[in-house]
Structures are given as C-alpha cells and as structure tokens.
Design an enzyme around this catalytic site. Structure first.
Site, short mmCIF file in Angstrom:
data_model
loop_
_atom_site.label_atom_id
_atom_site.label_comp_id
_atom_site.label_asym_id
_atom_site.label_seq_id
_atom_site.Cartn_x
_atom_site.Cartn_y
_atom_site.Cartn_z
N ARG A 1 0.87 -1.18 0.31
CA ARG A 1 -0.51 0.09 -0.31
C ARG A 1 0.51 0.96 -0.23
O ARG A 1 0.50 2.24 0.37
CB ARG A 1 -0.57 -0.22 1.00
CG ARG A 1 -2.00 -0.76 1.45
CD ARG A 1 -3.26 -0.54 0.28
NE ARG A 1 -4.42 0.03 0.61
CZ ARG A 1 -5.27 -1.65 0.55
NH1 ARG A 1 -4.47 -2.67 0.15
NH2 ARG A 1 -6.15 -1.82 1.32
N ARG B 1 -3.98 6.29 0.75
CA ARG B 1 -4.33 7.50 1.26
C ARG B 1 -3.72 8.04 2.31
O ARG B 1 -4.31 9.63 2.82
CB ARG B 1 -5.78 7.17 1.79
CG ARG B 1 -6.37 6.77 1.10
CD ARG B 1 -8.44 6.31 1.62
NE ARG B 1 -8.41 4.91 2.38
CZ ARG B 1 -8.86 4.51 3.35
NH1 ARG B 1 -10.32 4.53 3.76
NH2 ARG B 1 -8.10 3.38 4.30
N ARG C 1 -7.14 11.90 -5.55
CA ARG C 1 -8.73 11.17 -5.24
C ARG C 1 -9.94 11.63 -4.92
O ARG C 1 -10.77 11.38 -4.89
CB ARG C 1 -8.33 10.14 -4.18
CG ARG C 1 -9.41 9.31 -3.46
CD ARG C 1 -9.68 8.14 -4.36
NE ARG C 1 -10.79 7.21 -3.36
CZ ARG C 1 -12.05 7.32 -3.47
NH1 ARG C 1 -11.97 8.69 -3.92
NH2 ARG C 1 -12.35 6.93 -2.56
N ASP D 1 -6.69 -2.87 -7.19
CA ASP D 1 -7.14 -3.71 -6.11
C ASP D 1 -7.32 -5.23 -6.53
O ASP D 1 -7.92 -5.41 -7.30
CB ASP D 1 -8.36 -3.29 -5.81
CG ASP D 1 -8.68 -3.31 -4.11
OD1 ASP D 1 -8.28 -2.84 -3.72
OD2 ASP D 1 -9.46 -4.55 -4.38
N TYR E 1 -14.19 -11.96 0.16
CA TYR E 1 -14.90 -10.95 0.11
C TYR E 1 -16.65 -11.40 -1.43
O TYR E 1 -17.71 -10.34 -1.24
CB TYR E 1 -14.17 -10.14 -0.81
CG TYR E 1 -13.39 -9.10 -0.71
CD1 TYR E 1 -14.02 -7.83 0.90
CD2 TYR E 1 -11.26 -9.46 -0.10
CE1 TYR E 1 -12.30 -7.83 2.04
CE2 TYR E 1 -11.51 -8.79 0.98
CZ TYR E 1 -11.62 -7.78 1.44
OH TYR E 1 -10.19 -7.32 2.41
O1 CP3 Z 1 -0.54 0.26 -3.21
C1 CP3 Z 1 -0.06 -0.73 -3.56
O2 CP3 Z 1 0.15 -1.79 -2.29
C2 CP3 Z 1 -1.61 -0.88 -4.78
C3 CP3 Z 1 -2.50 -0.68 -4.66
C4 CP3 Z 1 -3.40 -2.23 -3.56
C5 CP3 Z 1 -4.40 -1.63 -3.64
N1 CP3 Z 1 -4.90 -2.46 -2.90
C6 CP3 Z 1 -5.32 -0.01 -3.30
C7 CP3 Z 1 -6.50 0.64 -2.00
C8 CP3 Z 1 -3.42 -3.31 -3.58
C9 CP3 Z 1 -2.17 -4.37 -3.57
C10 CP3 Z 1 -4.47 -3.87 -2.92
C11 CP3 Z 1 -4.26 -4.32 -2.39
C12 CP3 Z 1 -5.61 -5.53 -1.26
N2 CP3 Z 1 -6.91 -4.40 -1.68
C13 CP3 Z 1 -6.04 -6.19 -0.35
C14 CP3 Z 1 -4.85 -7.19 -0.21
C15 CP3 Z 1 -3.54 -6.65 0.90
C16 CP3 Z 1 -4.02 -5.76 2.11
O3 CP3 Z 1 -4.04 -4.85 2.10
O4 CP3 Z 1 -4.51 -7.18 2.26
C17 CP3 Z 1 -7.27 -6.46 -0.01
C18 CP3 Z 1 -7.26 -6.91 1.40
C19 CP3 Z 1 -7.87 -5.02 -0.63
C20 CP3 Z 1 -9.08 -4.89 -0.42
C21 CP3 Z 1 -9.76 -3.29 -0.02
N3 CP3 Z 1 -9.62 -2.55 -1.29
C22 CP3 Z 1 -9.65 -2.87 1.39
C23 CP3 Z 1 -9.77 -3.83 2.32
C24 CP3 Z 1 -9.80 -1.75 0.81
C25 CP3 Z 1 -10.08 -0.01 1.78
C26 CP3 Z 1 -9.34 0.30 3.41
C27 CP3 Z 1 -7.93 0.11 2.70
O5 CP3 Z 1 -6.60 -0.51 3.29
O6 CP3 Z 1 -7.21 1.33 1.95
C28 CP3 Z 1 -9.53 -1.27 -0.42
C29 CP3 Z 1 -9.66 -0.27 -1.11
C30 CP3 Z 1 -7.91 0.28 -1.32
N4 CP3 Z 1 -7.89 -0.30 -2.76
C31 CP3 Z 1 -7.85 2.04 -1.45
C32 CP3 Z 1 -6.55 1.96 -2.09
C33 CP3 Z 1 -5.56 2.52 -2.12
C34 CP3 Z 1 -8.27 2.81 -1.29
C35 CP3 Z 1 -9.27 3.36 -1.70
C36 CP3 Z 1 -9.96 4.60 -1.96
O7 CP3 Z 1 -8.80 5.62 -2.16
O8 CP3 Z 1 -10.46 5.27 -1.00
#
Ligand code: CP3
Length: 337
Positions: free
Chosen positions: A23, A27, A36, A72, A145
């Site tokens: 990540r 954010r 965003r 994602d 999910y």
């Molecule tokens: O920078 C990176 O790592 C690359 C992008 C990336 C995102 N999601 C962007 C994202 C990656 C590799 C993921 C993987 C992901 N998504 C996982 C596996 C890794 C982990 O963190 O456990 C999972 C479980 C998800 C599901 C998911 N998507 C969640 C739980 C959330 C919300 C909470 C959070 O951590 O931000 C998302 C949304 C998401 N995915 C955001 C981002 C940047 C935030 C969205 C926003 O801007 O509102």
C-alpha cells in the site's frame, strides 16, 4: 535498471536490502488524496494514466526499489461483471452464494475484463527504472469478499461455507484459481516483472482447512504461474504457516509482524526469500524509533541473501509520509548504523 529487488527475490547477492511497502500508493499520501478528491477509486483504477501516476507517486517521492501496480484485488472481479463498490473496502452488490453465481467468473478473460489494467502496466514499463510488481488476490482471500460480500472480522460466511458445502467451496476456489492464473500471466505478458499473490485472510483458516482447501489450490496457482518466468511472492497476514510456506512454489514468502523473522529465515533457508515484516503502525512512532525498528528487522533477517524489506501489512492511512522517508533511508543505511 535498479534490479536489487529482483535479485533479492531470487536470493542472489545485493549491495543492500531492497525496500518497497505494501500500500505504498494510497490514502496516506497527500498527492494521492489530491487526485482521489477528483475521482472515484474504481474510476482511478480504470484510467491507465491516473493509475500509472498513482503507482509512480511513492517511487518518485521515496525512491522505492520496486513499484506495485495501482489496482485492487477485486479489480478482476469487477471486470468480470460482478458489481463491486468501495466504501472504502470492497462491497459486493450480490454476494456469491450458489453455482449460478460462478458463471461470470468461469468466463473470465483478462484481455476483455481488465484491458485498462494491462494498459496501465504497459504505460508504467515505459516510465519506470525499478521493477514493476503485478498482483492478484489468492483464491481464499477473494472468496472471503465474494461470499461474505464485504470485509468482516472473521469472514464467518466464507469459512462456514467450507464446512457446510465443501464441494461448492472447492469449485469456487478452483474457479478463482483459474482466473488468478490467467490474470497473472496476462500481467506478465503486459510487462509485470514479479507477481505477488495476496492471501491476506488465509490466516483465518483452521490448521486443517488451510491444508485441505488452501494448500492444494496455492500449489496449483504457483505451478501454473511458474512458466511466466518472474519471481512469485506469497503474502499472508497473521502468523505464517512456516511448515508449508516453503512448499507452495513461491520464490518469496511475505510475513507479517507477528511472525518470527529469524524463524522464517531459518525455515525457508535455501528455499525461498523472505519479505517483511515491520509492523505498519511502527510508522506512527517518532523518527528515532522508526529507525531503530528498521535496524531491528534488518538484524533479525540477518546478512544472508534473500530479504526484501517491507511492512507486515499495508501502510495505515494515518501514516505521516515523513516516516516512510525515514524508513527508506534507514533501510539504505543498513543494520549496522
Ligand atoms: O499500493 C499498493 O499496495 C497497490 C495497490 C493496492 C490496493 N489494494 C489499492 C487500494 C493493493 C495491492 C491492494 C490489495 C488489496 N485490496 C488487499 C490485499 C492486501 C491487504 O492490504 O491486505 C485487500 C484485502 C484489498 C481489499 C481492499 N481494498 C480494502 C480492505 C480496502 C479499504 C481499506 C484500505 O486499506 O484502504 C480497499 C480499497 C483500496 N485499495 C484503497 C487503495 C489505495 C483505498 C481506496 C480509497 O482511496 O478510498
């Protein structure tokens, strides 16, 4: 190109430990929030220029040794035609509960479902001078999910399904495995130089269910991704299953902060590199504590080849970007400073 990340994945000698952070785009970065504010998350993942820009932001700001594609784990699911919203975590309009709900997944074709993501990879390869990591969700983690419909504490519906209807559970995991492989191979054809499989919630499975449901599916996934010829990373949150992690077929095993780094290095010596494992919340500490904790992780990982520095789970959204700069600088300086 700076290839110390790829070299460490292959357990080759490196001038210093490479670093990237799960990540790293997201954010906590003001430049991410600025974009965003103008675009919806899904829209950002579907616009190659925007997705490429967000991927580059942390690389530019901190000088990471690898970039990770901005998308994602639910991106291919949404692309397959399932209705997914983000608020901020994924929410399925209609969770997957029966055989009929698998139809879209069984037809998954990456070139049709996620052309924008593949285009983002092609754009990025022209811009980057560090390796680009592609990724996908592991079958069980995606099932969490799909079946529960949203993030929950223990994904009770999904875990319950594996006990109530193991045959359907297996068909669901098999369908997700096939789409994961197709998606991973397409990412590599587009230019991804490593692939990380995120099995974030695999650690929720009981010992026996992990062995019966997860291990065979993961072994198949890594065997089928192997011909892509790029390093394969397996990440699971929660205490690692070091008894089997080395037998899944991944080149790198990502561990979280609760897993013993030295124990993981010993268990995987000669078998796989280890990625991790700073607690992402350590980045909320004062600078000198961040530095000390980075050195501590480096010392625990030891001087041998095959360590990729990372956090044990994604960076928390309240992380000060300055702490990430301190972390990267401390990794560059190494364990001795
Ligand atoms: O920078 C990176 O790592 C690359 C992008 C990336 C995102 N999601 C962007 C994202 C990656 C590799 C993921 C993987 C992901 N998504 C996982 C596996 C890794 C982990 O963190 O456990 C999972 C479980 C998800 C599901 C998911 N998507 C969640 C739980 C959330 C919300 C909470 C959070 O951590 O931000 C998302 C949304 C998401 N995915 C955001 C981002 C940047 C935030 C969205 C926003 O801007 O509102």
């Amino acid at each position: 190109m700076n290839d110390r990340f790829l070299r460490a994945c292959r357990r080759e000698p490196v001038d210093r430990t490479p670093v990237w952070l799960m990540r790293q785009a997201g954010r906590y970065l003001p430049e991410y929030r600025a974009l965003r504010a103008k675009h919806d998350f899904l829209e950002m993942t579907r616009a190659p220029e925007l997705a490429a820009e967000v991927t580059l932001q942390p690389v530019r700001r901190f000088g990471m040794d690898a970039a990770i594609l901005f998308a994602d784990i639910l991106t291919p699911i949404a692309g397959a035609g399932y209705e997914v919203a983000f608020s901020p975590g994924p929410v399925m309009a209609r969770p997957v509960r029966s055989e009929a709900d698998l139809a879209l997944l069984l037809r998954f074709d990456p070139e049709e479902a996620v052309p924008e993501t593949l285009e983002t990879i092609r754009l990025l390869r022209r811009e980057l001078d560090v390796p680009l990591i592609g990724f996908a969700g592991a079958p069980f983690t995606l099932a969490c999910y799909l079946v529960d419909g949203k993030g929950t504490k223990d994904f009770a519906l999904t875990r319950g399904l594996l006990y109530r209807d193991p045959d359907f559970g297996r068909r669901l995991l098999d369908a997700l495995a096939a789409s994961l492989v197709a998606y991973g191979l397409a990412q590599v054809r587009a230019g991804a130089q490593a692939l990380q499989v995120f099995d974030t919630w695999g650690g929720l499975l009981g010992e026996r269910e992990y062995e019966e449901f997860n291990v065979p599916v993961l072994r198949r996934v890594f065997a089928e991704l192997r011909p892509a010829g790029v390093p394969l990373i397996y990440y699971m949150n929660g205490p690692a299953r070091l008894d089997v992690a080395g037998s899944l077929g991944a080149d790198v095993v990502g561990i979280d902060w609760r897993t013993c780094m030295a124990g993981a290095r010993r268990a995987l010596e000669g078998v796989a590199a280890v990625q991790g494992n700073l607690d992402p919340l350590a980045l909320l500490a004062p600078e000198e504590v961040v530095r000390e904790r980075v050195r501590d992780v480096l010392r625990r990982a030891g001087p041998g080849p095959g360590h990729v520095f990372n956090v044990g789970h994604g960076i928390h959204k309240d992380t000060p970007p300055e702490s990430v700069a301190v972390l990267v600088e401390a990794v560059r300086r190494g364990a001795a400073e």
